[in-house]
Enzyme design. Structure first.
Site, PDB file in Angstrom:
ATOM      1  N   ASP A 134     -10.873   3.607   7.672  1.00  0.00           N
ATOM      2  CA  ASP A 134     -10.192   2.362   8.181  1.00  0.00           C
ATOM      3  C   ASP A 134     -10.923   1.827   9.432  1.00  0.00           C
ATOM      4  O   ASP A 134     -10.339   1.344  10.150  1.00  0.00           O
ATOM      5  CB  ASP A 134      -8.966   2.927   8.421  1.00  0.00           C
ATOM      6  N   CYS A 249       9.172   1.582  -3.785  1.00  0.00           N
ATOM      7  CA  CYS A 249       8.466   1.754  -4.864  1.00  0.00           C
ATOM      8  C   CYS A 249       8.660   3.073  -5.771  1.00  0.00           C
ATOM      9  O   CYS A 249       8.761   4.118  -5.348  1.00  0.00           O
ATOM     10  CB  CYS A 249       6.887   1.769  -4.489  1.00  0.00           C
TER      11      CYS A 249
HETATM   12 FE1  SF4 Z   1       5.855  -0.407  -6.621  1.00  0.00          FE
HETATM   13 FE2  SF4 Z   1       4.367  -2.141  -8.116  1.00  0.00          FE
HETATM   14 FE3  SF4 Z   1       7.208  -1.987  -8.336  1.00  0.00          FE
HETATM   15 FE4  SF4 Z   1       5.923  -3.008  -5.895  1.00  0.00          FE
HETATM   16  S1  SF4 Z   1       6.121  -3.866  -7.974  1.00  0.00           S
HETATM   17  S2  SF4 Z   1       7.452  -1.428  -6.095  1.00  0.00           S
HETATM   18  S3  SF4 Z   1       4.071  -1.710  -5.792  1.00  0.00           S
HETATM   19  S4  SF4 Z   1       5.651  -0.439  -8.845  1.00  0.00           S
END
Ligand code: SF4
Ligand code: SF4
Length: 359
Positions: A134, A249
């Site tokens: 990073d 997520c």
């Molecule tokens: Fe996770 Fe993709 Fe759903 Fe966003 S769209 S919460 S990154 S699975």
């Protein structure tokens, strides 16, 4: 064909190298050949739209170097890309999980150097290489996708099947013949939009596009100016960083692990809780912290990316959102702080807490 100075052929060396990376504690590892990143045009469009805010290091020479992963380190042909979990299972709190352990730049660079030393011992010769954590002009998530580690989530994080997205990425650029891993081509987000729906400031303006100027992580860590007033109430009790779009997520719920390296585990002193009393106590501690205490308390911590005045600015916002009349003496004292931005944020917080108290 054997690699120079060794009896191992390229596939054998690659296999042993990746095994060595896992042996060093990394959660995922892969190899990418260097070249033009697939996402460079999207990155350039994002930058041209000004969505990188005041992160000036993304402009100028840095932008040119990012356009091709062969440019940052002369001679390099491949990247060994590794990922280390920092523990998404820990409770959320006012400091993002990634910053609760020892500074990941130092921890990961040491491990990646060990990988480099292993290569040189195994091949019996020097290997031209340079570690990046990073820290340089590399589109690291692009490289990681290319090395087969995972896919870009709609929250812009790289999500890996091995450890979810609460992880650090690091790369060792090497001048060495290695066998590239298969890129991770699948998009496993499907029709999910949880991260976009949950972002409290609307920073995810469309899938995989983050307007940093609205993002709490950017604003509390990188932004060295006033926090835009219309966004402040959305910060809640967050003081340093934000994990919300990762927390929601589903892949993190499923894949997230404990920290893979012991020094990435949380240190004492950072609240791992959304308990308002704990957040207020931590915010008040920051508000009265001296420069010497800041240096001592956060020695070796990634939180020092933010100067003390920035942490105090952020703490004022948290107290303005979740504080009570009991926090007013600390906030009022900051109204005469030497830094004008701390003064301004402290006044804003005093007015908010005073107004809430009158309700
Ligand atoms: Fe996770 Fe993709 Fe759903 Fe966003 S769209 S919460 S990154 S699975
Ligand atoms: Fe939104 Fe927080 Fe994710 Fe930034 S880190 S995009 S503010 S949820």
């Amino acid at each position: 064909m054997s690699t120079h100075g060794s009896t191992l052929d390229v596939p054998e060396l690659t296999q042993r190298l990746l095994a060595q990376a896992y042996g060093l504690g990394f959660d995922a590892a892969g190899i990418a050949s260097l070249g033009e990143p697939a996402t460079v045009s999207a990155f350039e469009a994002w930058r041209a739209a000004g969505m990188h805010g005041s992160m000036a290091w993304l402009d100028g020479t840095g932008a040119t170097l990012r356009g091709d992963t062969r440019r940052p380190h002369p001679g390099a042909t491949h990247a060994i890309v590794v990922a280390a979990s920092y523990g998404g299972r820990a409770p959320s709190g006012p400091v993002a999980r990634y910053a609760r352990g020892d500074d990941y730049h130092v921890v990961l660079r040491e491990r990646v150097r060990e990988l480099h030393h292993w290569l040189e011992r195994t091949l019996g010769r020097p290997v031209n290489a340079r570690p990046y954590v990073d820290s340089g002009p590399l589109l690291e998530r692009d490289l990681a996708q290319r090395a087969g580690l995972g896919w870009f989530g709609k929250n812009t994080m790289l999500i890996t099947p091995q450890a979810g997205a609460f992880l650090f990425l690091a790369s060792l650029l090497v001048e060495l013949d290695l066998e590239p891993s298969a890129p991770f081509e699948a998009d496993r987000c499907g029709r999910c939009t949880r991260c976009l729906d949950a972002c409290p400031t609307g920073a995810l303006v469309e899938p995989r596009v983050l307007d940093a100027r609205r993002c709490i992580s950017y604003l509390t860590i990188e932004h060295r100016d006033a926090i835009p007033e219309p966004l402040r109430a959305s910060f809640g009790g967050l003081i340093y960083g934000c994990d919300i779009c990762n927390d929601v997520c589903p892949w993190n719920e499923r894949f997230t692990r404990e920290p893979s390296l012991p020094s990435l585990a949380p240190r004492m002193g950072f609240p791992a809780s959304d308990d308002v009393a704990e957040i207020r106590a931590f915010a008040r501690t920051l508000c009265v912290m001296s420069a010497a205490e800041y240096a001592d308390t956060f020695r070796g911590s990634a939180i020092k990316r933010a100067k003390l005045w920035m942490l105090q600015r952020n703490a004022c916002i948290a107290l303005g959102n979740v504080g009570t009349a009991a926090d007013l003496p600390v906030l009022e004292a900051l109204c005469t702080h030497e830094h004008p931005l701390v003064r301004e944020h402290a006044k804003w917080a005093c007015e908010r807490v005073g107004a809430m108290d009158r309700q």
